[in-house]
Design a protein around this motif. Structure first.
Motif, PDB file in Angstrom:
ATOM      1  N   PRO A 127      38.844  43.446  46.800  1.00  0.00           N
ATOM      2  CA  PRO A 127      39.133  42.425  45.783  1.00  0.00           C
ATOM      3  C   PRO A 127      40.499  41.780  45.944  1.00  0.00           C
ATOM      4  O   PRO A 127      41.417  42.347  46.546  1.00  0.00           O
ATOM      5  CB  PRO A 127      39.081  43.239  44.481  1.00  0.00           C
ATOM      6  CG  PRO A 127      39.529  44.618  44.881  1.00  0.00           C
ATOM      7  CD  PRO A 127      39.002  44.814  46.272  1.00  0.00           C
ATOM      8  N   ILE A 132      39.090  39.766  41.170  1.00  0.00           N
ATOM      9  CA  ILE A 132      39.294  40.347  39.844  1.00  0.00           C
ATOM     10  C   ILE A 132      39.944  39.292  38.965  1.00  0.00           C
ATOM     11  O   ILE A 132      40.962  38.696  39.343  1.00  0.00           O
ATOM     12  CB  ILE A 132      40.183  41.604  39.911  1.00  0.00           C
ATOM     13  CG1 ILE A 132      39.475  42.707  40.709  1.00  0.00           C
ATOM     14  CG2 ILE A 132      40.528  42.100  38.518  1.00  0.00           C
ATOM     15  CD1 ILE A 132      40.310  43.952  40.905  1.00  0.00           C
ATOM     16  N   ARG A 163      35.714  42.806  38.075  1.00  0.00           N
ATOM     17  CA  ARG A 163      35.578  42.429  39.483  1.00  0.00           C
ATOM     18  C   ARG A 163      34.250  41.708  39.701  1.00  0.00           C
ATOM     19  O   ARG A 163      33.209  42.164  39.231  1.00  0.00           O
ATOM     20  CB  ARG A 163      35.657  43.668  40.369  1.00  0.00           C
ATOM     21  CG  ARG A 163      35.552  43.390  41.864  1.00  0.00           C
ATOM     22  CD  ARG A 163      35.564  44.687  42.642  1.00  0.00           C
ATOM     23  NE  ARG A 163      35.333  44.484  44.067  1.00  0.00           N
ATOM     24  CZ  ARG A 163      34.666  45.312  44.838  1.00  0.00           C
ATOM     25  NH1 ARG A 163      34.141  46.424  44.343  1.00  0.00           N
ATOM     26  NH2 ARG A 163      34.500  45.047  46.117  1.00  0.00           N
ATOM     27  N   THR A 194      35.973  39.760  47.292  1.00  0.00           N
ATOM     28  CA  THR A 194      35.601  39.760  45.876  1.00  0.00           C
ATOM     29  C   THR A 194      36.855  39.418  45.083  1.00  0.00           C
ATOM     30  O   THR A 194      37.960  39.411  45.632  1.00  0.00           O
ATOM     31  CB  THR A 194      35.056  41.133  45.426  1.00  0.00           C
ATOM     32  OG1 THR A 194      36.046  42.144  45.662  1.00  0.00           O
ATOM     33  CG2 THR A 194      33.786  41.485  46.179  1.00  0.00           C
TER      34      THR A 194
END
Length: 591
Positions: free
Chosen positions: A571, A508, A551, A506
């Motif tokens: 992340p 940010i 995020r 993921t």
């Protein structure tokens, strides 16, 4: 191609009664029908319009495929006035924008008129539906009394006092104003005084506060129900209207509720409305429904799949189950399919062998022996093991070699994948399952793994084509390049030289503008509204106005293109993600 993807099932083009015929109940709808202000936030195609149209009388009385329908129909505490946002309300950014700039606030006056007219028309529709369906009162004298009040309030001339004729007169007025706009453009100078008609001074809020009590008195339904103004797709509305509606969530008029739908990220200009001492707050003044964060999204997806199968067929039987995502306790025992994948990967992936050795796992018989090892280790690495075992030919000294085969059929099939891959987005799921249904085996009704994989791959490519065709203002900025960079970065985390139990999957968005400049922020915002990027870790009781610091993950629908397990992993900063792929720098994205 892009139209066929998004318009497979689009509630915007359907009458409420048609929406109701295939409507599937969800927890989000249960929250929406409560006696409070509501805001639905979600990407395009996530079902916002379906939920909003289901608040209307024609939809509620056409909804018959659920045992809950009768109870909700009889207990819903308000009459829904559905108003679909028209992109042409935003006059400055749409037609006539440049032509009207020289005429001062003329464009704003036209925008207000357009909104008012649409609200008045929607109110007429609601009145007609209440009279004919809810109270069954065909008293002509009452309709005439109401119509006379409407004609006076809305400054209409020479209209037969019947609601349907008032509705026609409002549409004729819209056409007249369109001619008026042309007249101003071609025949007026910027310094000329424009002769505004009296009805330009109307405002839908004060008009409803005047008319609704009269309607209730005439038809003797005072206090029976409240009234809900249901504004759909506010992301397309002019900012003045968004400000007005969000400010109305602390409305002084107790009998009028606001049900609003918009994209996940609200405009920054709206943020100040929620910062003051008397600002509306989620949980107290308004219930915020975030479609992407719904706990029952996978169950909702399974209900959609079942509805297409007709209810007589078992989803598991038709689509099969996927070993990667099923929760069978037998997955971790000796001789299981997963056990065999572990042994295969140990043989060809040196980094994985060293990882297990460090975790004190028996390399000859890799099964959980220590307390808690099943949950803290084996369950976590299961999807990664399946993907590495499938794609890796060998990995010695952190130099991975990959198989030449491209079709990852064994990884992307099964009811777990089909119900998860669309992130709870019903429009996407309906498009996919509709195609799959046509490929069922006539003998046992099963849909092959290959057909499932091929349809998911086609849907992914179609969605990517939609994203590629989204205008972003700056022609040098390409959203697909951003998605490719992110996808390839995450792919390397899963299939790179090092086996990682906690890969980064993921991203940010950086707070630092020097790392991620505003052109990228515009892309992320557009991607969020289209469902290409899914907001994570968003507090259900908070409003989101800025993507920086938030995020996100890629839409699961893209994961098939980048060979990624359907999981949200750790992340990474977006800037790091973009810079490291292919040893390129962020600036090259804009060449």
């Amino acid at each position: 191609m892009k139209e066929s993807f998004h318009n497979t099932y689009n509630a915007r083009h359907l009458a409420p009664s048609d929406v109701a015929k295939t409507f599937i109940y969800s927890n989000n709808f249960q929250r929406l029908v409560q006696n409070n202000h509501s805001i639905i936030l979600g990407a395009r195609g996530c079902g916002k319009t379906t939920l909003m149209k289901m608040l209307t009388i024609p939809a509620l009385y056409s909804w018959e495929n659920d045992p809950l329908s009768s109870n909700i129909r009889s207990t819903i505490p308000f009459y829904g006035i559905y108003v679909s946002t028209d992109i042409y309300w935003n006059v400055k950014n749409q037609t006539y924008g440049a032509q009207l700039e020289r005429y001062g606030n003329f464009a704003d006056r036209i925008s207000h008129f357009s909104v008012n007219s649409n609200v008045f028309i929607s109110l007429c529709d609601t009145f007609i539906n209440i009279i004919s369906t809810e109270i069954n009162d065909y008293d002509e004298r009452k309709e005439v009394e109401l119509s006379v009040a409407l004609i006076k309030a809305w400054k209409l001339d020479y209209v037969v006092p019947k609601i349907k004729f008032i509705r026609e007169a409002l549409n004729e007025r819209i056409d007249t104003v369109n001619q008026f706009i042309q007249d101003v453009i071609f025949n007026f100078k910027p310094e000329d005084e424009i002769p505004y008609p009296d009805f330009f001074n109307l405002a839908f809020e004060s008009s409803l506060e005047l008319i609704i009590p009269k309607f209730e008195r005439i038809y003797n339904i005072e206090g029976v129900k409240k009234w809900a103004l249901c504004f759909d797709e506010l992301e397309f509305a002019p900012i003045w209207l968004q400000e007005k509606l969000f400010a109305s969530l602390r409305s002084r008029t107790q009998y009028i509720l606001y049900k609003l739908s918009a994209s996940p990220i609200l405009p920054s200009k709206i943020e100040k409305l929620f910062k003051g001492e008397y600002s509306p707050t989620s949980g107290n003044d308004v219930d915020m429904i975030k479609m992407w964060a719904s706990a029952d999204s996978e169950d909702f997806s399974k209900k959609i799949i079942n509805s297409f199968l007709g209810g007589d067929l078992d989803v598991k039987e038709v689509l099969g189950s996927n070993e990667i995502y099923n929760k069978s306790q037998n997955s971790y025992v000796k001789g299981s399919a997963f056990h065999k994948k572990l042994l295969n990967l140990i043989d060809k992936d040196e980094s994985f062998m060293l990882f297990l050795k460090d975790k004190r796992v028996d390399l000859v018989n890799p099964v959980p022996l220590l307390k808690g090892q099943k949950d803290t280790l084996f369950r976590k690495i299961k999807p990664i093991v399946y993907f590495r075992e499938f794609f890796l030919l060998s990995n010695i000294n952190k130099h991975p070699k990959y198989r030449s085969r491209k079709k990852s059929i064994d990884l992307f099939h099964g009811y777990e994948v089909i119900s998860k891959v669309c992130d709870g987005n019903p429009r996407w799921l309906i498009g996919i399952i509709s195609q799959l249904i046509s490929k069922r085996n006539e003998i046992d009704s099963k849909i092959s793994k290959e057909d499932q994989y091929n349809e998911l791959l086609n849907a992914s490519k179609r969605f990517k084509n939609v994203i590629a065709n989204i205008p972003v203002g700056n022609s040098n900025v390409n959203m697909v390049k951003i998605i490719d960079r992110i996808g390839e970065y995450f792919k390397n985390e899963i299939l790179g030289g090092d086996f990682k139990m906690d890969p980064r999957g993921t991203f940010i968005v950086d707070e630092d503008e020097r790392k991620v400049h505003e052109s990228l922020i515009e892309l992320i915002n557009k991607g969020v509204s289209q469902g290409a990027f899914i907001l994570l870790d968003s507090n259900d009781n908070s409003f989101d106005f800025e993507v920086r610091g938030k995020r996100f993950k890629l839409s699961y629908l893209f994961y098939i293109l980048y060979n990624l397990p359907l999981r949200s992993y750790n992340p990474v900063k977006l800037s790091d993600c973009l810079e490291e792929n292919d040893s390129t720098k962020q600036v090259s994205l804009f060449n």
